[in-house]
Design a protein around this motif. Structure first.
Motif, PDB file in Angstrom:
ATOM      1  N   ARG A 187       0.822  -1.205   0.000  1.00  0.00           N
ATOM      2  CA  ARG A 187       0.000   0.000   0.000  1.00  0.00           C
ATOM      3  C   ARG A 187       0.860   1.261   0.000  1.00  0.00           C
ATOM      4  N   ILE A 188       1.983   1.230   0.705  1.00  0.00           N
ATOM      5  CA  ILE A 188       2.848   2.421   0.709  1.00  0.00           C
ATOM      6  C   ILE A 188       3.182   2.785  -0.741  1.00  0.00           C
ATOM      7  N   ARG A 189       3.510   1.762  -1.546  1.00  0.00           N
ATOM      8  CA  ARG A 189       3.842   2.033  -2.950  1.00  0.00           C
ATOM      9  C   ARG A 189       2.633   2.508  -3.717  1.00  0.00           C
ATOM     10  N   LYS A 190       1.500   1.802  -3.538  1.00  0.00           N
ATOM     11  CA  LYS A 190       0.305   2.141  -4.310  1.00  0.00           C
ATOM     12  C   LYS A 190      -0.251   3.504  -3.926  1.00  0.00           C
ATOM     13  N   ASP A 191       0.048   3.942  -2.709  1.00  0.00           N
ATOM     14  CA  ASP A 191      -0.404   5.269  -2.291  1.00  0.00           C
ATOM     15  C   ASP A 191       0.594   6.353  -2.697  1.00  0.00           C
ATOM     16  N   GLY A 192       1.563   5.976  -3.521  1.00  0.00           N
ATOM     17  CA  GLY A 192       2.486   6.974  -4.060  1.00  0.00           C
ATOM     18  C   GLY A 192       3.667   7.274  -3.164  1.00  0.00           C
ATOM     19  N   GLY A 193       4.138   6.296  -2.417  1.00  0.00           N
ATOM     20  CA  GLY A 193       5.297   6.527  -1.558  1.00  0.00           C
ATOM     21  C   GLY A 193       4.873   7.216  -0.269  1.00  0.00           C
ATOM     22  N   LEU A 194       5.858   7.665   0.499  1.00  0.00           N
ATOM     23  CA  LEU A 194       5.520   8.291   1.772  1.00  0.00           C
ATOM     24  C   LEU A 194       4.857   9.646   1.551  1.00  0.00           C
ATOM     25  N   ALA A 195       4.049  10.022   2.534  1.00  0.00           N
ATOM     26  CA  ALA A 195       3.326  11.288   2.453  1.00  0.00           C
ATOM     27  C   ALA A 195       4.301  12.445   2.223  1.00  0.00           C
ATOM     28  N   HIS A 196       3.861  13.403   1.404  1.00  0.00           N
ATOM     29  CA  HIS A 196       4.735  14.505   1.004  1.00  0.00           C
ATOM     30  C   HIS A 196       3.969  15.821   1.120  1.00  0.00           C
ATOM     31  N   PRO A 197       4.630  16.865   1.590  1.00  0.00           N
ATOM     32  CA  PRO A 197       3.924  18.139   1.783  1.00  0.00           C
ATOM     33  C   PRO A 197       3.236  18.660   0.512  1.00  0.00           C
ATOM     34  N   SER A 198       3.703  18.252  -0.677  1.00  0.00           N
ATOM     35  CA  SER A 198       3.071  18.764  -1.900  1.00  0.00           C
ATOM     36  C   SER A 198       1.659  18.220  -2.071  1.00  0.00           C
ATOM     37  N   GLU A 199       1.249  17.272  -1.220  1.00  0.00           N
ATOM     38  CA  GLU A 199      -0.119  16.746  -1.321  1.00  0.00           C
ATOM     39  C   GLU A 199      -1.131  17.636  -0.619  1.00  0.00           C
ATOM     40  N   ASN A 200      -0.651  18.623   0.115  1.00  0.00           N
ATOM     41  CA  ASN A 200      -1.580  19.469   0.855  1.00  0.00           C
ATOM     42  C   ASN A 200      -2.383  20.350  -0.077  1.00  0.00           C
ATOM     43  N   GLU A 201      -3.612  20.675   0.364  1.00  0.00           N
ATOM     44  CA  GLU A 201      -4.477  21.552  -0.425  1.00  0.00           C
ATOM     45  C   GLU A 201      -3.742  22.831  -0.783  1.00  0.00           C
ATOM     46  N   ASP A 202      -3.086  23.386   0.201  1.00  0.00           N
ATOM     47  CA  ASP A 202      -2.320  24.604  -0.040  1.00  0.00           C
ATOM     48  C   ASP A 202      -0.842  24.233  -0.110  1.00  0.00           C
ATOM     49  N   ALA A 203      -0.487  23.543  -1.203  1.00  0.00           N
ATOM     50  CA  ALA A 203       0.848  22.938  -1.263  1.00  0.00           C
ATOM     51  C   ALA A 203       1.955  23.973  -1.289  1.00  0.00           C
ATOM     52  N   SER A 204       1.639  25.197  -1.769  1.00  0.00           N
ATOM     53  CA  SER A 204       2.703  26.194  -1.880  1.00  0.00           C
ATOM     54  C   SER A 204       3.288  26.500  -0.500  1.00  0.00           C
ATOM     55  N   ALA A 205       2.458  26.341   0.542  1.00  0.00           N
ATOM     56  CA  ALA A 205       2.947  26.631   1.888  1.00  0.00           C
ATOM     57  C   ALA A 205       3.998  25.621   2.321  1.00  0.00           C
ATOM     58  N   GLY A 206       3.751  24.365   1.975  1.00  0.00           N
ATOM     59  CA  GLY A 206       4.558  23.290   2.539  1.00  0.00           C
ATOM     60  C   GLY A 206       5.911  23.071   1.909  1.00  0.00           C
ATOM     61  N   GLY A 207       6.115  23.487   0.681  1.00  0.00           N
ATOM     62  CA  GLY A 207       7.417  23.330   0.025  1.00  0.00           C
ATOM     63  C   GLY A 207       8.033  21.962   0.179  1.00  0.00           C
ATOM     64  N   GLY A 208       8.979  21.866   1.051  1.00  0.00           N
ATOM     65  CA  GLY A 208       9.642  20.589   1.284  1.00  0.00           C
ATOM     66  C   GLY A 208      10.506  20.188   0.109  1.00  0.00           C
ATOM     67  N   GLU A 209      11.115  19.009   0.257  1.00  0.00           N
ATOM     68  CA  GLU A 209      11.939  18.538  -0.863  1.00  0.00           C
ATOM     69  C   GLU A 209      11.402  17.251  -1.390  1.00  0.00           C
TER      70      GLU A 209
END
Ligand code: HEM
Lengths: 253, 178
Positions: A231-253
Motif C-alpha cells: 500500500r505504501i507504494r500504491k499510495d504513491g510513496g511516503l506522504a509529502h507536503p506537496s499533497e496538501n491543499e495549499d501545497a505552496s505553503a509546505g514546500g519541502g523537498e
C-alpha cells in the motif's frame, strides 16, 4: 594458460549474470533502475523516492526499525524452536538449559526477548510519527487501518510469547491478562476458556499460546506487512507536503 | 539548480518502442513532483536500510550479552505473587481495571481500538500532510499527544506505584521496607 584464465573469468561472469542480470555495482540511471525492479526482494521499493522521505528527521526510520526487529524475531524465534518444548513439564527446564548448557543459548533468548520488547515500543513510536505528520490522510486511510491491526498483532505476539518460559512471571501475567477477557458481559467466561482451553492457565493454554505464537500470529503478521508495504507504494510513496491543499505553503523537498 | 536531462531520469531502452499509453488525472502524489525532488532507491534508500539493519542487530547483540531476560521460579498455581502483574504494556489497562473491570477492561480498550481505526475517516482534510506538528493540525495532534501521555502515566503508575493488593506504593519506600 592466459587463455584458460580468461575463459574461466568469462564463465564465472556468465554465472554471476545469470543471477544478477544487470552486473555488479550499477552506476548509471539505467542500471540503478534495473537493479531495483529486476530483483524480487528489492522490488517492494519504487525505483525512485522523494528526498523528503529520506530526511532522517521525517520518519526517524521508526517503521523500518520495527520491520528489522520483526525479522530478528523470526530468525531467533525459529532458532529457539529447536530447543523449546511446549509442555508444562519441559518448557521451564528448556529455559534453564538455554542459560547453562546450550552454547550462547542465553544470548539467543536475550536477543529474542529484547527485540520483542523493543518492537512494542517502536511500533507505538512509528504510529505516533504517522499521526503527528498527518500521514494517514487520503489516500493513506486504509494503510493506517492496516497499521492498527499490525499494532494489535504485535501485542498478541508479545503476550502469547510471555507465557512460554512457564515461570511464575509468565503464569501470573497471563492469568491476570486473560482474566480481563472474563469481564466482557455475557460471553466473557466463554472467551476466557476459549483462550485458555480450560478454567486455569495449564497445559491446554500453553499449547494454544504456543501455536498462536509460532504459526498463526506471525503468519497473519507477514501477510499484513505485505499489504502494508504494498500500500505504501500504491499510495504513491511516503506522504509529502506537496499533497496538501495549499501545497505552496509546505514546500519541502 | 542543476539541469536534469530526460535521458538521465527516464532512460530509454533501445530494444523497446515508446508511445503514449494512457492519460491519468493528476491525483497521484508523485505527479507534479519535479524529478530533482526524487532520488534513486539504489543506492540512497538501500544504504540507509543496510545501516539501520546492521545497527539494530548490533545493539541487540550487545544488549543481549549484558542484560539477561528475567526468569523466575517455575510456574506454580498455588503461589500467587501479590500483586500479580500483566506485561508492562497492559499495566495501563490493569490500572483502569482496578477502578472498574467492565469500563477499564472492556469499554475503554474497545473504544480506543475503534477510534484508532476510525481516525483517518474522521479527519480527512488534506492539510499538514508530511509535516511534523503542522499548525493546521494543532487540535488533532494535541488530542493524540494527550492520549499517549495518559496511557504512559497509567503504565508508569501500574508498573512502579502499585504494591500488594494493588495499593498505592511509592517505589523508593518499597525498596526501603525490604
Ligand atoms: C509491525 C508493525 C509495523 C511495521 C513493521 C511498519 C512498517 C512501516 C514502514 C517500513 C513504513 C515506511 C515508512 C517508515 O519507515 O516510517 C511504514 C509506513 C506507514 N505506516 Fe507502518 N508499520 C507498522 C505498524 C503501523 C501502525 C501501528 C500504523 C498506524 C496505526 C502504521 C501506519 C503507517 C502509515 C499510514 C504509513 C505511511 C506513512 C507515510 O506515508 O508517511 N504502521 N510502516
Amino acid at each position: 594458460m592466459d587463455l584458460k584464465i580468461s575463459a574461466v573469468k568469462t564463465y564465472l561472469n556468465d554465472v554471476f549474470r545469470s543471477i544478477f542480470r544487470y552486473g555488479k555495482m550499477p552506476r548509471d540511471a539505467e542500471g540503478q533502475s534495473f537493479a531495483v525492479f529486476n530483483n524480487l526482494f528489492l522490488h517492494i521499493h519504487p525505483v525512485k523516492v522523494t528526498r523528503h522521505s529520506l530526511k532522517p528527521t521525517y520518519t526517524f526510520g521508526l517503521g523500518l526499525i520495527s520491520a528489522v526487529l520483526f525479522l530478528v524475531l523470526i530468525f531467533t524465534g525459529v532458532w529457539l524452536m529447536f530447543y523449546y518444548i511446549p509442555t508444562v513439564d519441559e518448557a521451564y527446564n528448556r529455559m534453564l538449559d538455554l542459560r547453562s548448557s546450550t552454547n550462547f543459548g542465553f544470548v539467543l533468548r536475550n536477543v529474542h526477548k529484547w527485540a520483542a520488547e523493543a518492537m512494542v515500543v517502536f511500533v507505538i513510536l512509528h504510529m505516533a510519527r504517522v499521526f503527528f505528520t498527518g500521514a494517514y490522510k487520503p489516500p493513506r486511510e486504509f494503510n493506517w487501518v492496516v497499521g492498527v491491526f499490525l499494532l494489535l498483532l504485535t501485542f498478541g505476539l508479545s503476550f502469547t510469547g510471555y507465557l512460554l518460559p512457564w515461570d511464575q512471571l509468565a503464569f501470573w501475567a497471563i492469568t491476570v491478562g486473560t482474566s480481563i477477557a472474563g469481564y466482557v458481559p455475557v460471553m466473557g467466561e466463554d472467551i476466557r476458556s476459549f483462550l485458555l482451553g480450560g478454567d486455569i492457565v495449564g497445559q491446554e493454554a500453553l499449547i494454544r499460546f504456543y501455536v498462536l505464537h509460532v504459526v498463526i500470529l506471525p503468519g497473519l503478521m507477514l501477510v499484513l506487512l505485505g499489504v502494508h508495504f504494498w500500500r505504501i507504494r500504491k499510495d504513491g510513496g511516503l506522504a509529502h507536503p506537496s499533497e496538501n491543499e495549499d501545497a505552496s505553503a509546505g514546500g519541502g523537498e | 539548480m542543476r539541469e536534469v536531462k530526460m535521458e538521465n531520469t527516464h532512460p530509454r531502452d533501445p530494444k523497446k518502442t515508446y508511445g503514449l499509453m494512457e492519460l491519468v488525472k493528476g491525483t497521484k502524489p508523485t505527479v507534479g513532483l519535479k524529478p530533482d525532488k526524487m532520488v534513486f532507491t539504489w543506492p540512497h534508500v538501500l544504504i540507509r536500510e543496510m545501516i539501520i539493519f546492521v545497527s539494530v542487530s548490533a545493539l541487540l547483540l550487545v544488549a543481549a550479552f549484558f542484560i539477561d531476560a528475567p526468569l523466575e521460579a517455575i510456574a506454580n498455581a498455588n503461589l500467587p505473587p501479590n500483586p500479580a502483574k500483566a506485561p508492562w504494556y497492559f499495566l495501563g489497562l490493569q490500572e483502569l481495571v482496578s477502578y472498574s473491570a467492565l469500563v477499564g477492561g472492556v469499554v475503554i480498550p474497545g473504544l480506543i481500538v475503534t477510534v484508532l481505526i476510525l481516525v483517518p475517516y474522521l479527519d480527512r482534510k488534506k492539510v499538514g500532510i508530511g509535516i511534523w506538528f503542522a499548525k493546521e493540525r494543532a487540535l488533532a495532534n494535541s488530542l493524540f499527544m494527550l492520549f499517549l501521555v495518559v496511557m504512559l502515566i497509567l503504565i508508569i503508575v501500574g508498573t512502579f506505584f502499585r504494591g500488594p493488593n494493588w495499593d498505592f506504593v511509592v517505589p523508593w519506600e518499597a525498596v526501603k521496607g525490604h
